[in-house]
Design an enzyme around this catalytic site. Structure first.
Site, PDB file in Angstrom:
ATOM      1  N   GLU A 176      13.988  27.418  -1.480  1.00  0.00           N
ATOM      2  CA  GLU A 176      14.761  27.334  -0.239  1.00  0.00           C
ATOM      3  C   GLU A 176      16.158  27.887  -0.486  1.00  0.00           C
ATOM      4  O   GLU A 176      16.874  27.442  -1.393  1.00  0.00           O
ATOM      5  CB  GLU A 176      14.849  25.900   0.307  1.00  0.00           C
ATOM      6  CG  GLU A 176      15.620  25.910   1.640  1.00  0.00           C
ATOM      7  CD  GLU A 176      15.563  24.627   2.439  1.00  0.00           C
ATOM      8  OE1 GLU A 176      14.621  23.830   2.265  1.00  0.00           O
ATOM      9  OE2 GLU A 176      16.492  24.440   3.265  1.00  0.00           O
ATOM     10  N   ASP A 185      25.184  32.134  -5.752  1.00  0.00           N
ATOM     11  CA  ASP A 185      24.787  33.057  -4.683  1.00  0.00           C
ATOM     12  C   ASP A 185      23.294  33.408  -4.811  1.00  0.00           C
ATOM     13  O   ASP A 185      22.857  33.980  -5.824  1.00  0.00           O
ATOM     14  CB  ASP A 185      25.643  34.329  -4.808  1.00  0.00           C
ATOM     15  CG  ASP A 185      25.381  35.324  -3.686  1.00  0.00           C
ATOM     16  OD1 ASP A 185      24.382  35.192  -2.968  1.00  0.00           O
ATOM     17  OD2 ASP A 185      26.210  36.246  -3.543  1.00  0.00           O
ATOM     18  N   ASP A 208      23.606  31.327   8.026  1.00  0.00           N
ATOM     19  CA  ASP A 208      24.802  31.550   8.855  1.00  0.00           C
ATOM     20  C   ASP A 208      24.566  32.756   9.762  1.00  0.00           C
ATOM     21  O   ASP A 208      24.262  33.842   9.271  1.00  0.00           O
ATOM     22  CB  ASP A 208      26.019  31.817   7.945  1.00  0.00           C
ATOM     23  CG  ASP A 208      26.318  30.626   7.050  1.00  0.00           C
ATOM     24  OD1 ASP A 208      26.878  29.638   7.541  1.00  0.00           O
ATOM     25  OD2 ASP A 208      25.951  30.680   5.864  1.00  0.00           O
ATOM     26  N   ASP A 231      18.750  29.412  15.116  1.00  0.00           N
ATOM     27  CA  ASP A 231      19.001  28.955  16.491  1.00  0.00           C
ATOM     28  C   ASP A 231      19.854  29.984  17.224  1.00  0.00           C
ATOM     29  O   ASP A 231      20.464  29.661  18.238  1.00  0.00           O
ATOM     30  CB  ASP A 231      19.709  27.590  16.484  1.00  0.00           C
ATOM     31  CG  ASP A 231      21.111  27.691  15.909  1.00  0.00           C
ATOM     32  OD1 ASP A 231      21.333  28.553  15.023  1.00  0.00           O
ATOM     33  OD2 ASP A 231      22.003  26.931  16.343  1.00  0.00           O
ATOM     34  N   THR A 242      16.300  20.522  10.479  1.00  0.00           N
ATOM     35  CA  THR A 242      17.471  20.553   9.599  1.00  0.00           C
ATOM     36  C   THR A 242      18.726  20.102  10.355  1.00  0.00           C
ATOM     37  O   THR A 242      18.749  20.056  11.583  1.00  0.00           O
ATOM     38  CB  THR A 242      17.728  21.964   9.015  1.00  0.00           C
ATOM     39  OG1 THR A 242      18.355  22.768  10.017  1.00  0.00           O
ATOM     40  CG2 THR A 242      16.455  22.628   8.530  1.00  0.00           C
TER      41      THR A 242
HETATM   42  C1  LIG Z   1      24.321  27.478   8.537  1.00  0.00           C
HETATM   43  S1  LIG Z   1      24.105  26.628   7.057  1.00  0.00           S
HETATM   44  C2  LIG Z   1      22.445  25.956   7.217  1.00  0.00           C
HETATM   45  C3  LIG Z   1      22.146  24.909   6.193  1.00  0.00           C
HETATM   46  C4  LIG Z   1      20.727  24.319   6.267  1.00  0.00           C
HETATM   47  N1  LIG Z   1      19.724  25.312   5.934  1.00  0.00           N
HETATM   48  C5  LIG Z   1      20.476  23.707   7.613  1.00  0.00           C
HETATM   49  O1  LIG Z   1      19.685  24.287   8.368  1.00  0.00           O
HETATM   50  O2  LIG Z   1      21.072  22.661   7.906  1.00  0.00           O
HETATM   51  C6  LIG Z   1      23.827  27.964   5.899  1.00  0.00           C
HETATM   52  C7  LIG Z   1      23.964  27.528   4.461  1.00  0.00           C
HETATM   53  O3  LIG Z   1      23.634  28.604   3.611  1.00  0.00           O
HETATM   54  C8  LIG Z   1      24.510  28.597   2.509  1.00  0.00           C
HETATM   55  N2  LIG Z   1      24.547  29.989   2.017  1.00  0.00           N
HETATM   56  C9  LIG Z   1      24.902  31.093   2.703  1.00  0.00           C
HETATM   57  N3  LIG Z   1      24.759  32.188   1.958  1.00  0.00           N
HETATM   58  C10 LIG Z   1      24.289  31.766   0.753  1.00  0.00           C
HETATM   59  C11 LIG Z   1      23.967  32.445  -0.451  1.00  0.00           C
HETATM   60  N4  LIG Z   1      24.069  33.780  -0.565  1.00  0.00           N
HETATM   61  N5  LIG Z   1      23.545  31.724  -1.509  1.00  0.00           N
HETATM   62  C12 LIG Z   1      23.438  30.372  -1.405  1.00  0.00           C
HETATM   63  N6  LIG Z   1      23.724  29.664  -0.291  1.00  0.00           N
HETATM   64  C13 LIG Z   1      24.155  30.363   0.783  1.00  0.00           C
HETATM   65  C14 LIG Z   1      25.831  28.123   3.072  1.00  0.00           C
HETATM   66  O4  LIG Z   1      26.653  27.561   2.067  1.00  0.00           O
HETATM   67  C15 LIG Z   1      25.361  27.090   4.096  1.00  0.00           C
HETATM   68  O5  LIG Z   1      25.299  25.799   3.532  1.00  0.00           O
END
Ligand SMILES: C[S@@+](CC[C@H](N)C(=O)[O-])C[C@H]1O[C@@H](n2cnc3c(N)ncnc32)[C@H](O)[C@@H]1O
Length: 236
Positions: A58, A110, A133, A169, A205
């Site tokens: 994930e 990352d 995001d 979404d 989520t």
């Molecule tokens: C909009 S949030 C959604 C979190 C979760 N999946 C949810 O639906 O509640 C996106 C998450 O992806 C993480 N993220 C974005 N780019 C990433 C990357 N390249 N590597 C690891 N995490 C990443 C961000 O830190 C953030 O916590």
């Protein structure tokens, strides 16, 4: 000028966020049990888990609740979660301890680099990318994680027949995901591009609940890695 390192375009910005005392404790006491410290060489996942089972990754698990729920319900699947936001990592560590879940390992780095440098080819059976995001502003679209180069890396890490499950979404992002993945020769659509969430077979989520409160429409996209070989090392 020539010495200035090129700034990578990343799909995240590191947010300060509040880390609770319990999460800080988890990072010290539970990280050695569930965390993966990155070695110099690609990861040996059989060694990491001490067994060979179906494997799920994930990407960007946020607070990790969906991953903990999935892992608890599928003890025979070994799950790797990647997240850069430390409070989220702490939250998941605590959930794993509380619920006695053993089949999860966490990487705090990352995900694009992990796919690139640390995951061996065809080592995964499933990849979950839930509510990445959306970067809604046009000038930020380049930050969206779903891009052709990212899908090439996911295709390399998935075994033929493995599944990529994305959800968002943000309808314009769902359309972008569909366009880019439909155009990727290593993925075939599985069950349409807009599966109603109730049928997508995944936990809800935190970010999804936020989107629904704002009246956003949730879309799930499922793709299967076909058996087309990656054509050259440059694809990897
Ligand atoms: C909009 S949030 C959604 C979190 C979760 N999946 C949810 O639906 O509640 C996106 C998450 O992806 C993480 N993220 C974005 N780019 C990433 C990357 N390249 N590597 C690891 N995490 C990443 C961000 O830190 C953030 O916590």
């Amino acid at each position: 000028m020539g010495d200035t390192p090129r700034r990578e375009i990343r799909s995240f910005v590191r947010r300060a966020g509040r880390t609770t005392r319990a999460q800080t404790r988890a990072m010290t006491e539970l990280w050695p049990r569930f965390g993966i410290d990155l070695p110099d060489a690609p990861l040996d996942l059989d060694q990491v888990f001490g067994r060979h089972r179906p494997r799920l990754l994930e990407i960007g698990f946020g607070d990790g609740e969906a991953l903990a729920e999935f892992a608890g319900a599928h003890p025979e699947t070994d799950c790797i979660g990647i997240e850069v936001h430390e409070p989220g990592v702490g939250h998941l560590l605590l959930a794993l301890e509380d619920r006695g879940i053993e089949n999860v390992r966490i990487i705090c780095h990352d995900a694009v680099e992990i796919l690139d440098r640390w995951l061996p080819p065809a080592c995964l059976d499933q990849v979950h990318l839930f509510f990445p995001d959306p970067w809604p502003k046009k000038r930020h679209h380049k930050r969206r994680i779903v891009q052709p180069a990212f899908l090439d890396k996911v295709a390399r890490a998935l075994r033929p027949g493995g599944m990529l499950h994305m959800a968002t979404d943000w309808v314009p992002y769902a359309e972008h995901m569909a366009e880019v993945t439909d155009g990727c020769e290593w993925f075939d659509k599985d069950g349409g591009t807009a599966i109603p969430p109730a049928f997508a077979g995944r936990p809800q989520t935190k970010f999804e609940r936020r989107g629904m409160r704002l009246g956003h429409e949730v879309r799930d996209l499922l793709y299967r890695r076909n058996d087309a070989p990656l054509s050259s090392p440059a694809d990897c």
